[in-house]
Enzyme design. Structure first.
Site, mmCIF file in Angstrom:
data_model
loop_
_atom_site.group_PDB
_atom_site.id
_atom_site.type_symbol
_atom_site.label_atom_id
_atom_site.label_comp_id
_atom_site.label_asym_id
_atom_site.label_seq_id
_atom_site.Cartn_x
_atom_site.Cartn_y
_atom_site.Cartn_z
ATOM 1 N N LYS B 43 0.823 -1.210 0.000
ATOM 2 C CA LYS B 43 0.000 0.000 0.000
ATOM 3 C C LYS B 43 0.861 1.267 0.000
ATOM 4 O O LYS B 43 1.841 1.358 0.749
ATOM 5 C CB LYS B 43 -0.907 -0.017 1.232
ATOM 6 C CG LYS B 43 -1.748 1.246 1.430
ATOM 7 C CD LYS B 43 -2.809 1.425 0.349
ATOM 8 C CE LYS B 43 -3.371 2.848 0.314
ATOM 9 N NZ LYS B 43 -4.214 3.086 -0.873
ATOM 10 N N ASN B 67 -12.165 4.609 -6.913
ATOM 11 C CA ASN B 67 -11.827 4.713 -5.498
ATOM 12 C C ASN B 67 -11.247 6.084 -5.230
ATOM 13 O O ASN B 67 -10.589 6.680 -6.076
ATOM 14 C CB ASN B 67 -10.841 3.603 -5.080
ATOM 15 C CG ASN B 67 -9.396 4.017 -5.273
ATOM 16 O OD1 ASN B 67 -8.802 4.694 -4.417
ATOM 17 N ND2 ASN B 67 -8.820 3.636 -6.403
ATOM 18 N N ASN B 126 5.303 6.476 -6.543
ATOM 19 C CA ASN B 126 3.991 6.846 -7.063
ATOM 20 C C ASN B 126 3.917 8.354 -7.287
ATOM 21 O O ASN B 126 3.799 9.115 -6.337
ATOM 22 C CB ASN B 126 2.920 6.380 -6.059
ATOM 23 C CG ASN B 126 1.517 6.737 -6.485
ATOM 24 O OD1 ASN B 126 1.295 7.191 -7.604
ATOM 25 N ND2 ASN B 126 0.564 6.542 -5.596
ATOM 26 N N CYS B 129 -0.989 9.517 -7.927
ATOM 27 C CA CYS B 129 -2.228 9.278 -7.190
ATOM 28 C C CYS B 129 -3.222 10.394 -7.483
ATOM 29 O O CYS B 129 -2.940 11.560 -7.235
ATOM 30 C CB CYS B 129 -1.999 9.199 -5.682
ATOM 31 S SG CYS B 129 -3.545 8.817 -4.821
ATOM 32 N N GLY B 216 -9.963 -1.419 -13.011
ATOM 33 C CA GLY B 216 -10.752 -2.605 -13.335
ATOM 34 C C GLY B 216 -10.753 -2.863 -14.830
ATOM 35 O O GLY B 216 -10.169 -2.091 -15.609
ATOM 36 N N GLY B 242 -3.441 -2.215 -15.157
ATOM 37 C CA GLY B 242 -4.675 -1.532 -15.514
ATOM 38 C C GLY B 242 -5.625 -2.550 -16.107
ATOM 39 O O GLY B 242 -5.484 -2.937 -17.255
HETATM 40 C C1 LIG Z 1 -8.603 0.713 -3.843
HETATM 41 C C2 LIG Z 1 -7.367 1.090 -4.591
HETATM 42 C C3 LIG Z 1 -6.292 1.676 -3.921
HETATM 43 C C4 LIG Z 1 -5.121 2.034 -4.598
HETATM 44 N N1 LIG Z 1 -4.081 2.569 -3.906
HETATM 45 C C5 LIG Z 1 -2.903 2.838 -4.546
HETATM 46 C C6 LIG Z 1 -1.747 3.299 -3.823
HETATM 47 O O1 LIG Z 1 -1.788 3.455 -2.600
HETATM 48 N N2 LIG Z 1 -0.601 3.554 -4.518
HETATM 49 C C7 LIG Z 1 -0.527 3.358 -5.871
HETATM 50 O O2 LIG Z 1 0.543 3.566 -6.445
HETATM 51 N N3 LIG Z 1 -1.605 2.914 -6.568
HETATM 52 C C8 LIG Z 1 -2.781 2.652 -5.942
HETATM 53 N N4 LIG Z 1 -3.857 2.174 -6.673
HETATM 54 C C9 LIG Z 1 -3.736 2.001 -8.126
HETATM 55 C C10 LIG Z 1 -3.414 0.565 -8.500
HETATM 56 O O3 LIG Z 1 -2.197 0.153 -7.932
HETATM 57 C C11 LIG Z 1 -3.377 0.387 -10.025
HETATM 58 O O4 LIG Z 1 -2.389 1.244 -10.561
HETATM 59 C C12 LIG Z 1 -4.690 0.725 -10.704
HETATM 60 O O5 LIG Z 1 -5.782 0.346 -9.900
HETATM 61 C C13 LIG Z 1 -4.843 0.095 -12.087
HETATM 62 O O6 LIG Z 1 -4.850 -1.312 -12.024
HETATM 63 P P1 LIG Z 1 -6.194 -2.217 -11.970
HETATM 64 O O7 LIG Z 1 -7.092 -1.763 -13.083
HETATM 65 O O8 LIG Z 1 -5.717 -3.614 -12.110
HETATM 66 O O9 LIG Z 1 -6.829 -1.932 -10.638
HETATM 67 C C14 LIG Z 1 -5.032 1.817 -5.996
HETATM 68 C C15 LIG Z 1 -6.109 1.229 -6.670
HETATM 69 C C16 LIG Z 1 -7.268 0.853 -6.000
HETATM 70 C C17 LIG Z 1 -8.398 0.202 -6.752
#
Ligand SMILES: Cc1cc2nc3c(=O)[nH]c(=O)nc-3n(C[C@H](O)[C@H](O)[C@H](O)COP(=O)(O)O)c2cc1C
Ligand SMILES: Cc1cc2nc3c(=O)[nH]c(=O)nc-3n(C[C@H](O)[C@H](O)[C@H](O)COP(=O)(O)OP(=O)(O)OC[C@H]3O[C@@H](n4cnc5c(N)ncnc54)[C@H](O)[C@@H]3O)c2cc1C
Ligand code: FES
Lengths: 244, 303
Positions: B43, B67, B126, B129, B216, B242
């Site tokens: 996280k 989110n 990161n 964000c 998603g 992604g």
């Molecule tokens: C609930 C949630 C919390 C996230 N928190 C972080 C985070 O703390 N740091 C970060 O670099 N990315 C964070 N992300 C982004 C994800 O790591 C990822 O880059 C993004 O969701 C795209 O991938 P996915 O479509 O497989 O979810 C978060 C995503 C979600 C859904």
């Protein structure tokens, strides 16, 4: 937590827009009343969290209200439909917190988890009083089921069409010193907290990403630090809430 | 057969749970042995503890979710003192440390603290964000700012640094290039796409923060396109993410140019998603005549 496929055994309307669904499958992960399941629905990305109303060795009963697309889908599902569920989620009610008697207060579709709780408390030989609040006569459900368990039941409806007119806070017993357990809409929970104080446990709702503690989507600040509604909750001791 | 090498560190397979969707691992370790994973990105961690944004923080979308968690985390000291040791107890593979910040100094100080930590193989910085004001994404918004963070972090750590890029930009390739020029060892993409939902019942935004990050399966084609563009622009490895949901998606991401693949939202819907992808990969490779998964990297660009 257990992830599995659960089969719909029955799915019937029991009040206005409210349905009772019985699912069969593995219930070994359910450890206490007040826990919930998270249901995957066709064409919906996120699962739908629903409280466990009652459970046996191989069945789970849930009661849900149709409020949107997902619950509307559920209402049309025939017996035999298979659902992918995460079961036994969260921390439920602690029956040990009450002594010889307990006061249970359910509002609308906050009533279902009170049923499994009443059952567990009665099994422990406690005296159980259940206060149920609904909007109107057509919304009332489970009154007889609580009575059949051996609980004392009082119902209030906001429009007075059934039971006492008013809210559950209008039918509180004389003795307010008894430990209480409650679940329902936030305004009701806050009114109960105001009337009965912190000697109780309160079940909360929050929009969830995962339902099992991974995403921090459902966090809440309390007197004792950050808590996840899906993991440390949905049931919380009233005395940790920042509700004053 | 499934191995891949990311900035000199070998992974037993390319599957990495994405930051923010896997906690610090141990919730999932109760469900399955997470040592089957290639790595995991924990996280997003900041210098100070953060509660994040008010709730509701989650909204559903067709084939995805929004989110606005806003980097809730216990702060770098606690992560190093408590979370990392717990994670190392259950996960023995290489760990990706995800670091966020609100100033160049904060990025540098957190990265410096994590630099000495055993088990941390890469720092994922990161700069993307979308859920925090005056920080996070602002650094990923222009090549100049992305370069400045890369430079600041490069100065304080010998560990490989992977800059995590935002898709909410006009030209992601130029930002990746700027990071490469300042000594980034790799880039990861994409973070979430800024979006929102409004409730017809209340006629108000569903999330308390109004906007949030979309992720998603719905973002997969956008993510894939950006991985493709960045692959054409830089020579450092790319961690693609992604919308990755299946073993087929993993192979597709690698064909676009990813050396490894992160899986985010899919873990929330199915806690066994990563395990399933790892188990499914061999048969998917067989179906498509792939002997060695790493041979796929960037495969769609050649010939
Ligand atoms: C609930 C949630 C919390 C996230 N928190 C972080 C985070 O703390 N740091 C970060 O670099 N990315 C964070 N992300 C982004 C994800 O790591 C990822 O880059 C993004 O969701 C795209 O991938 P996915 O479509 O497989 O979810 C978060 C995503 C979600 C859904
Ligand atoms: C721990 C817990 C236990 C619950 N127990 C019950 C129960 O026993 N019976 C019952 O009828 N309802 C219960 N709910 C509420 C139930 O989850 C929502 O009514 C349901 O998710 C609505 O889905 P929908 O697709 O019909 O509505 P939509 O509004 O179309 O749903 C869109 C999104 O918002 C989420 N959402 C909408 N309303 C709520 C809500 N009140 N709480 C959390 N998420 C919501 C949905 O899950 C979905 O992700 C519970 C909620 C929680 C958090
Ligand atoms: S819903 Fe994901 S942590 Fe509670």
């Amino acid at each position: 937590m257990h992830k599995g496929i659960y089969t719909i055994k029955s799915n019937i309307k029991i009040a206005a827009d409210v349905y009772e669904m019985v699912l069969s499958g593995d219930t070994s992960a359910i450890t206490m009343p007040g826990q919930f399941i998270n249901i995957l629905l066709p064409e919906k990305y996120l699962r739908r969290p629903i409280s466990i109303c009652d459970w046996s060795e191989d069945t789970i009963t849930i009661v849900y209200k149709v409020v949107g697309g997902g619950t509307a889908q559920m209402a049309t599902m025939p017996v035999g439909t298979e659902l992918d569920c995460l079961v036994g989620l969260g921390t439920g009610f602690d029956t040990k917190k009450s002594e010889t008697s307990a006061l249970l207060l359910g509002g609308g579709v906050g009533t279902p988890p009170m049923y499994g709780l009443a059952k567990a408390l009665l099994r422990e030989g406690k005296e159980v009083t259940v206060l149920l609040g609904f909007n109107s006569k057509d919304d009332v459900f489970y009154q007889e089921k609580f009575e059949a368990l051996g609980a004392k039941v009082v119902v209030a409806t906001a429009d007075g069409s059934f039971g006492t007119r008013g809210f559950v806070t209008d039918i509180l017993p004389e003795n307010k010193d008894v430990f209480y357990y409650t679940c329902g809409p936030i305004p009701m929970l806050k009114a109960i907290y105001k009337a009965l104080g912190t000697k109780g446990q309160i079940s909360l709702e929050e929009r969830m990403g995962c339902g099992f503690g991974a995403c921090m989507g459902c966090s809440m600040q309390t007197k004792v630090g950050n808590k996840r509604v899906c993991k440390e909750g949905p049931v919380f001791d009233a005395d940790i809430l920042l509700w004053e | 057969m499934l191995t891949t090498t990311l900035c000199g560190v070998e992974l037993k397979n390319p599957i990495i749970p994405a930051s923010g969707t896997f906690g610090y691992g141990y919730e999932f370790h109760e469900l399955y042995d997470i040592n089957i994973l290639g790595s995991l990105s924990f996280k997003g961690t900041t210098a100070e503890p953060r509660f994040g944004n008010p709730t509701p923080r989650i909204a559903e979308t067709p084939s995805g979710m929004l989110n606005s968690v806003g980097l809730q985390n216990p702060g770098i000291e606690k992560v190093i003192g408590e979370e990392l040791p717990k994670l190392r107890d259950c996960f023995h593979g290489p760990i990706m440390a995800n670091i966020s910040g609100f100033s160049l100094e904060e990025y540098a100080s957190s990265c410096e603290k994590i630099d000495g930590e055993e088990g941390v193989a890469w720092i994922e910085v990161n700069i993307s964000c979308p859920n925090v004001h005056d920080g996070g994404m602002a650094f990923g918004a222009t090549p100049e700012k992305a370069a400045a963070v890369t430079k600041a972090v490069r100065a304080v750590t010998k560990k490989p640094i992977i800059m995590k890029l935002s898709p909410n930009v006009t030209d992601i390739a130029s930002i990746a290039k700027a990071c490469e020029a300042e000594g980034a060892d790799g880039v990861s993409l994409i973070n979430t796409l800024l979006g929102m939902r409004i409730s017809l019942k209340t006629k108000k935004p569903i999330m308390a923060n109004r906007m949030g990050g979309l992720s998603g399966s719905c973002v997969f084609p956008v993510a894939l396109r950006m991985v493709w563009q960045v692959y054409e622009a830089v020579n450092i490895p790319i961690v693609g993410m992604g919308g990755v949901t299946t073993a087929e998606d993993v192979v597709e991401m690698m064909l676009a140019g990813a050396t490894a693949v992160e899986v985010g939202a899919a873990n929330l819907v199915d806690p066994f998603a990563c395990k399933k992808m790892i188990e499914d990969l061999p048969s998917v490779m067989k179906t498509y005549g792939i002997d060695k998964l790493s041979d796929c990297i960037g495969g769609a660009h050649h010939g």
